[in-house]
Design a protein around this motif. Structure first.
Motif, PDB file in Angstrom:
ATOM      1  N   LEU A  24     -17.266 -20.041 -44.379  1.00 51.85           N
ATOM      2  CA  LEU A  24     -16.313 -20.721 -45.250  1.00 51.85           C
ATOM      3  C   LEU A  24     -16.234 -22.182 -44.805  1.00 51.85           C
ATOM      4  CD1 LEU A  24     -13.568 -17.963 -45.361  1.00 51.85           C
ATOM      5  CD2 LEU A  24     -14.876 -18.783 -47.333  1.00 51.85           C
ATOM      6  N   VAL A  25     -16.573 -23.083 -45.693  1.00 53.03           N
ATOM      7  CA  VAL A  25     -16.558 -24.510 -45.369  1.00 53.03           C
ATOM      8  C   VAL A  25     -15.326 -25.145 -45.992  1.00 53.03           C
ATOM      9  CG1 VAL A  25     -17.765 -26.711 -45.636  1.00 53.03           C
ATOM     10  CG2 VAL A  25     -19.063 -24.620 -45.180  1.00 53.03           C
ATOM     11  N   THR A  26     -14.536 -25.817 -45.176  1.00 49.50           N
ATOM     12  CA  THR A  26     -13.350 -26.510 -45.663  1.00 49.50           C
ATOM     13  C   THR A  26     -13.597 -28.012 -45.638  1.00 49.50           C
ATOM     14  OG1 THR A  26     -12.496 -26.172 -43.412  1.00 49.50           O
ATOM     15  CG2 THR A  26     -11.576 -24.807 -45.147  1.00 49.50           C
ATOM     16  N   CYS A  27     -12.989 -28.699 -46.604  1.00 53.09           N
ATOM     17  CA  CYS A  27     -13.162 -30.146 -46.701  1.00 53.09           C
ATOM     18  C   CYS A  27     -11.895 -30.757 -47.277  1.00 53.09           C
ATOM     19  CB  CYS A  27     -14.384 -30.496 -47.554  1.00 53.09           C
ATOM     20  SG  CYS A  27     -14.394 -29.727 -49.185  1.00 53.09           S
ATOM     21  N   LYS A  28     -11.783 -32.083 -47.131  1.00 51.71           N
ATOM     22  CA  LYS A  28     -10.615 -32.793 -47.637  1.00 51.71           C
ATOM     23  C   LYS A  28     -11.027 -34.176 -48.086  1.00 51.71           C
ATOM     24  CE  LYS A  28      -5.947 -34.312 -46.394  1.00 51.71           C
ATOM     25  NZ  LYS A  28      -4.894 -34.314 -45.333  1.00 51.71           N
ATOM     26  N   SER A  29     -10.534 -34.569 -49.235  1.00 47.42           N
ATOM     27  CA  SER A  29     -10.761 -35.921 -49.751  1.00 47.42           C
ATOM     28  C   SER A  29      -9.446 -36.411 -50.330  1.00 47.42           C
ATOM     29  CB  SER A  29     -11.855 -35.925 -50.823  1.00 47.42           C
ATOM     30  OG  SER A  29     -12.074 -37.230 -51.320  1.00 47.42           O
ATOM     31  N   ILE A  33      -7.692 -30.631 -50.823  1.00 49.05           N
ATOM     32  CA  ILE A  33      -8.483 -29.808 -49.914  1.00 49.05           C
ATOM     33  C   ILE A  33      -9.174 -28.709 -50.705  1.00 49.05           C
ATOM     34  CG2 ILE A  33      -6.990 -30.271 -47.929  1.00 49.05           C
ATOM     35  CD1 ILE A  33      -5.808 -27.461 -48.305  1.00 49.05           C
ATOM     36  N   ASN A  34     -10.262 -28.201 -50.161  1.00 49.26           N
ATOM     37  CA  ASN A  34     -10.966 -27.103 -50.825  1.00 49.26           C
ATOM     38  C   ASN A  34     -11.686 -26.266 -49.784  1.00 49.26           C
ATOM     39  OD1 ASN A  34     -11.694 -25.677 -53.218  1.00 49.26           O
ATOM     40  ND2 ASN A  34     -13.753 -26.542 -53.100  1.00 49.26           N
ATOM     41  N   VAL A  35     -12.049 -25.072 -50.190  1.00 50.40           N
ATOM     42  CA  VAL A  35     -12.848 -24.177 -49.356  1.00 50.40           C
ATOM     43  C   VAL A  35     -13.897 -23.527 -50.244  1.00 50.40           C
ATOM     44  CG1 VAL A  35     -11.132 -22.319 -49.685  1.00 50.40           C
ATOM     45  CG2 VAL A  35     -12.804 -22.169 -47.820  1.00 50.40           C
ATOM     46  N   HIS A  60     -18.071 -28.437 -56.494  1.00 45.86           N
ATOM     47  CA  HIS A  60     -16.867 -29.266 -56.425  1.00 45.86           C
ATOM     48  C   HIS A  60     -16.721 -29.950 -55.065  1.00 45.86           C
ATOM     49  CE1 HIS A  60     -12.845 -30.662 -57.156  1.00 45.86           C
ATOM     50  NE2 HIS A  60     -12.311 -29.857 -56.253  1.00 45.86           N
ATOM     51  N   SER A  61     -17.067 -29.242 -54.005  1.00 46.52           N
ATOM     52  CA  SER A  61     -16.870 -29.782 -52.661  1.00 46.52           C
ATOM     53  C   SER A  61     -17.911 -30.828 -52.279  1.00 46.52           C
ATOM     54  CB  SER A  61     -16.890 -28.646 -51.634  1.00 46.52           C
ATOM     55  OG  SER A  61     -15.776 -27.802 -51.794  1.00 46.52           O
ATOM     56  N   TYR A  62     -19.012 -30.864 -53.002  1.00 47.68           N
ATOM     57  CA  TYR A  62     -20.085 -31.799 -52.657  1.00 47.68           C
ATOM     58  C   TYR A  62     -19.558 -33.226 -52.593  1.00 47.68           C
ATOM     59  CZ  TYR A  62     -24.446 -34.460 -52.978  1.00 47.68           C
ATOM     60  OH  TYR A  62     -25.469 -35.346 -52.749  1.00 47.68           O
ATOM     61  N   GLY A  63     -18.881 -33.667 -53.655  1.00 50.47           N
ATOM     62  CA  GLY A  63     -18.360 -35.024 -53.708  1.00 50.47           C
ATOM     63  C   GLY A  63     -17.302 -35.280 -52.653  1.00 50.47           C
ATOM     64  N   MET A  64     -16.498 -34.269 -52.342  1.00 49.41           N
ATOM     65  CA  MET A  64     -15.452 -34.411 -51.335  1.00 49.41           C
ATOM     66  C   MET A  64     -16.053 -34.657 -49.952  1.00 49.41           C
ATOM     67  SD  MET A  64     -12.887 -31.349 -52.644  1.00 49.41           S
ATOM     68  CE  MET A  64     -11.582 -31.736 -51.482  1.00 49.41           C
ATOM     69  N   ILE A  65     -17.111 -33.919 -49.637  1.00 48.73           N
ATOM     70  CA  ILE A  65     -17.753 -34.094 -48.333  1.00 48.73           C
ATOM     71  C   ILE A  65     -18.509 -35.419 -48.277  1.00 48.73           C
ATOM     72  CG2 ILE A  65     -19.509 -33.155 -46.776  1.00 48.73           C
ATOM     73  CD1 ILE A  65     -18.747 -30.369 -47.819  1.00 48.73           C
ATOM     74  N   LYS A  66     -19.161 -35.758 -49.377  1.00 48.35           N
ATOM     75  CA  LYS A  66     -19.896 -37.022 -49.409  1.00 48.35           C
ATOM     76  C   LYS A  66     -18.954 -38.198 -49.229  1.00 48.35           C
ATOM     77  CE  LYS A  66     -23.404 -39.485 -52.107  1.00 48.35           C
ATOM     78  NZ  LYS A  66     -24.233 -39.450 -53.351  1.00 48.35           N
ATOM     79  N   GLU A  67     -17.762 -38.123 -49.815  1.00 48.13           N
ATOM     80  CA  GLU A  67     -16.792 -39.208 -49.726  1.00 48.13           C
ATOM     81  C   GLU A  67     -16.135 -39.288 -48.355  1.00 48.13           C
ATOM     82  OE1 GLU A  67     -12.502 -40.404 -51.734  1.00 48.13           O
ATOM     83  OE2 GLU A  67     -13.980 -39.302 -52.926  1.00 48.13           O
ATOM     84  N   SER A  68     -15.748 -38.124 -47.818  1.00 52.32           N
ATOM     85  CA  SER A  68     -15.018 -38.106 -46.545  1.00 52.32           C
ATOM     86  C   SER A  68     -15.935 -38.159 -45.333  1.00 52.32           C
ATOM     87  CB  SER A  68     -14.150 -36.850 -46.454  1.00 52.32           C
ATOM     88  OG  SER A  68     -14.963 -35.685 -46.384  1.00 52.32           O
ATOM     89  N   GLU A 124     -15.907 -28.196 -36.175  1.00 55.40           N
ATOM     90  CA  GLU A 124     -15.561 -29.459 -36.805  1.00 55.40           C
ATOM     91  C   GLU A 124     -16.792 -30.367 -36.850  1.00 55.40           C
ATOM     92  OE1 GLU A 124     -11.903 -31.238 -35.422  1.00 55.40           O
ATOM     93  OE2 GLU A 124     -11.224 -29.323 -34.600  1.00 55.40           O
ATOM     94  N   CYS A 125     -17.097 -30.897 -38.034  1.00 50.54           N
ATOM     95  CA  CYS A 125     -18.353 -31.605 -38.240  1.00 50.54           C
ATOM     96  C   CYS A 125     -18.135 -32.978 -38.868  1.00 50.54           C
ATOM     97  CB  CYS A 125     -19.273 -30.790 -39.160  1.00 50.54           C
ATOM     98  SG  CYS A 125     -19.616 -29.123 -38.561  1.00 50.54           S
ATOM     99  N   ARG A 126     -18.972 -33.913 -38.458  1.00 50.73           N
ATOM    100  CA  ARG A 126     -18.983 -35.250 -39.058  1.00 50.73           C
ATOM    101  C   ARG A 126     -20.404 -35.550 -39.539  1.00 50.73           C
ATOM    102  NH1 ARG A 126     -16.147 -38.022 -35.247  1.00 50.73           N
ATOM    103  NH2 ARG A 126     -14.243 -37.390 -36.346  1.00 50.73           N
TER     104      ARG A 126
END
Length: 204
Positions: A24-29, A33-35, A60-68, A124-126
């Motif tokens: 399960l990958v979580t992200c925030k922009s 937030i999304n999972v 949906h999460s692609y853009g959130m991860i790309k942005e954050s 936790e990943c960057r």
């Protein structure tokens, strides 16, 4: 003993490596937030510790991860099987997946993306680099922190992840990891010799 049939059929190229971890990958922009569920993930490097996830650009999460530039990989267990499947087939564009699955979020230590509290290990990943591959883009990332559930750490500080009931995904189905077959290096490890006691007889 009956001989096995090792004949092969030739199929066209396809992705079939199994099993893989349905994480399960979580992200925030911003404040959103999304999972979502990812099976294309794994280890890239040890030092520095690096991992990756491969994501379709239309998700949906692609853009959130790309942005954050950040995300968290949350390992799944047998108890999280429903959530892992649900978060892979429903979109965060129109569904609050946390509410529907009962997943509980917690603050990460090094990134803004949340953790999933029920997961035994949160990575936790960057993002370091995005590689465009075709159907998927690979987010290569540095692992900047690990969050480990204390219930899986023994008195000596050893991580006992074998007790977590980790989930595996193989060819469209979910499985809980089962019987242990051996530890790393078991094939070359020397067997312990039996010691004789003082009477010259072998110890029982």
């Amino acid at each position: 003993m009956e001989e096995k049939n090792y004949k092969k059929q030739i199929w066209k190229p396809s992705v079939i490596t199994s099993p893989v971890p349905p994480v399960l990958v979580t992200c925030k922009s911003g404040e959103s937030i999304n999972v979502f569920t990812v099976a294309w993930t794994g280890t890239l490097n040890t030092q520095p510790p690096m991992t990756y996830i491969s994501v379709r650009p239309e998700r949906h999460s692609y853009g959130m991860i790309k942005e954050s530039g950040e995300f968290v990989i949350n390992l799944t267990t047998e108890e999280l099987a429903f959530a892992a499947d649900f978060c892979g087939v429903r979109s965060g564009r129109n569904t609050d997946k946390f509410e529907k699955t009962g997943l509980i979020t917690a603050d990460a230590s090094a990134v803004n993306a949340p953790l999933i509290a029920q997961s035994p290990v949160n990575i936790e990943c960057r993002v370091r680099e995005i590689i465009h591959l075709g159907s998927h883009d690979m987010f290569m990332a540095d692992i900047v922190a690990l969050d480990i559930s204390e219930e899986f750490i023994d008195a000596n500080g050893r991580l006992c992840l074998e007790k977590a009931g980790l989930l595996a995904y193989a060819h469209g189905d979910y499985f809980a990891l089962g019987k242990r077959l051996g530890g790393f290096g078991f094939s070359v490890r020397k067997k312990k010799k039996k010691h004789k006691n003082s009477s010259g007889r072998k110890g029982r």
